[in-house]
Design a protein around this motif. Structure first.
Motif, short mmCIF file in Angstrom:
data_model
loop_
_atom_site.label_atom_id
_atom_site.label_comp_id
_atom_site.label_asym_id
_atom_site.label_seq_id
_atom_site.Cartn_x
_atom_site.Cartn_y
_atom_site.Cartn_z
N HIS A 100 2.22 2.59 -2.43
CA HIS A 100 1.14 2.02 -1.61
C HIS A 100 1.62 1.74 -0.19
O HIS A 100 0.91 2.00 0.78
N LEU A 101 2.83 1.22 -0.10
CA LEU A 101 3.42 0.95 1.21
C LEU A 101 3.50 2.23 2.03
O LEU A 101 3.09 2.28 3.21
N GLY B 98 -1.16 1.91 9.52
CA GLY B 98 -1.52 0.49 9.42
C GLY B 98 -0.28 -0.30 9.71
O GLY B 98 0.04 -1.20 9.05
N GLU C 107 -13.03 3.64 1.41
CA GLU C 107 -12.20 2.45 1.72
C GLU C 107 -11.04 2.32 0.74
O GLU C 107 -9.94 1.95 1.12
N THR C 108 -11.30 2.59 -0.53
CA THR C 108 -10.26 2.38 -1.54
C THR C 108 -9.65 3.70 -2.00
O THR C 108 -8.80 3.72 -2.89
N VAL D 130 1.81 5.08 1.76
CA VAL D 130 0.51 5.64 2.16
C VAL D 130 -0.15 4.78 3.23
O VAL D 130 -0.74 5.30 4.20
N ALA D 131 -0.04 3.48 3.07
CA ALA D 131 -0.64 2.58 4.07
C ALA D 131 -0.04 2.86 5.45
O ALA D 131 -0.76 3.01 6.45
N ARG D 132 1.29 2.94 5.51
CA ARG D 132 1.94 3.16 6.79
C ARG D 132 1.63 4.55 7.34
O ARG D 132 1.44 4.73 8.54
N ARG E 142 4.43 0.07 -5.90
CA ARG E 142 4.31 -0.72 -4.67
C ARG E 142 4.84 0.07 -3.48
O ARG E 142 4.24 0.07 -2.39
N ALA F 53 -7.59 6.03 -0.82
CA ALA F 53 -6.15 6.30 -0.73
C ALA F 53 -5.40 5.52 -1.80
O ALA F 53 -4.55 6.07 -2.52
N ALA F 54 -5.73 4.24 -1.92
CA ALA F 54 -5.04 3.40 -2.91
C ALA F 54 -5.30 3.91 -4.32
O ALA F 54 -4.40 3.92 -5.18
#
Lengths: 194, 194
Positions: free
Chosen positions: B185-186, B194, B83-84, B188-190, B182, B86-87
């Motif tokens: 994270h943006l 997401g 769950e965590t 990787v999330a995208r 930041r 990637a971050a």
DNA sequence: TATCAAATTGAACAACGTTCAATTAAAGCG
DNA sequence: CGCTTTAATTGAACGTTGTTCAATTTGATA
């Protein structure tokens, strides 16, 4: 010998920068030397120091020209219809990188000595480049706060930059067989929420 | 004077690389010279050429060490809960860049002369790094073909690279006020949808 | 025509990467 | 133990680099 005044000072600066660009386009940063630039324009090495503070300064000016050229190359794509605009921007970016790999590399390969930072006139050039892209892509991110829009734009810009850097230094091919351009499209598509 | 044999050849290589690393960490690529490395380890300049083909070769070896160190730094995060994960990888990456900005820069700032390419032993090091990340992130991209998974991983990697490059050369701050982390994270999330 | 100011030079300096003949210490051998 | 061989190390040397600056020469000014 002195005071030839074959050329006005601004004209001479241009000549020197053109010479430096020609060398850089062929051989990259390593090829740019004060003596070679001077020789190409038919002047003595010392003359370069009448035009620029030092070699770093000359290179920063050359990079400024490259930034302008990149902005020009992106402008057409920025005006494309909204549906294809993002993709066209990506293509225009990679077209530029592929056409001028060495000049584009120089943009990031060259680093000032410690303690020296970029001149004031450099910032607006970079800002204009980003603003161009940000405004072009704004309609594609209607649901985002302006803060998040800026972050998204910067991330895409940095991402394209990263892909190109690795491609140009042939470190991307060591790791994946895909075309850099394809990764660029993938990046932008996902960032704009696909 | 000769044949001191204060150190075995491998040991001496290590000493030279450590010296080069110390210089690079403080002053970057511009600070690394054969004479300074030699002086730091108490040998004559010529000795460096018994250990390495030339200065470029030495720097490539130093970069190899940095790649290994980066892989080590990522390994712990790669084993984190899915769950965590990637971050945590993103954070580990930026932690490394922030801890060793100059060494990390050297990884990409240094370019071999035209016609010379990276040695064969360099490729597996890079490949190992990407494989580490690719395997760690594979569970997070279950619906993608392996081909697309590789492309996505490479894009994220290149993206993080781009963000860091611009941040380290203080060109990112000229354009956006957000923390590099930041943006990472943006990104990787995208990219992970997401 | 004489003076001034500015542009240009090129020699000089320190530092650079690189090469290599000479030197010296360790290792091998009788 | 002494002799020879071998290999590591040196440091001087070469060509090139960025940069400085006193000297010089030219165009403009008065």
């Amino acid at each position: 010998m002195a005071r030839r005044s074959d050329h006005a000072p601004e004209e001479l600066k241009r000549l020197a920068l053109d010479a430096a660009r020609a060398i850089a386009a062929e051989e990259g940063l390593r090829g740019i030397t004060v003596r070679r630039v001077a020789e190409r324009i038919g002047y003595a090495p010392g003359t370069i120091y009448n035009l620029f503070a030092n070699l770093d300064d000359l290179i920063v000016h050359l990079n400024g020209m490259t930034l302008d050229a990149l902005a020009d190359a992106l402008r057409a794509a920025a005006d494309a219809p909204v549906e294809t605009r993002a993709a066209q921007l990506v293509d225009a970016y990679f077209d530029f990188v592929e056409r001028w790999p060495m000049l584009w590399s120089l943009l990031f390969e060259h680093r000032l000595p410690e303690g020296v930072d970029l001149p004031d006139w450099y910032r607006p050039k970079l800002a204009a480049l980003i603003a161009l892209v940000a405004e072009a892509l704004a309609p594609l991110m209607p649901d985002l706060a302006s803060d998040e829009r800026r972050a998204t734009t910067a991330t895409m810009w940095a991402g394209l930059h990263g892909i190109s850097t690795l491609a140009v230094s042939s470190k991307l091919a060591l790791v994946v067989e895909a075309e850099p351009r394809r990764l660029g499209h993938l990046l932008v598509a996902r960032m704009l929420g696909g």
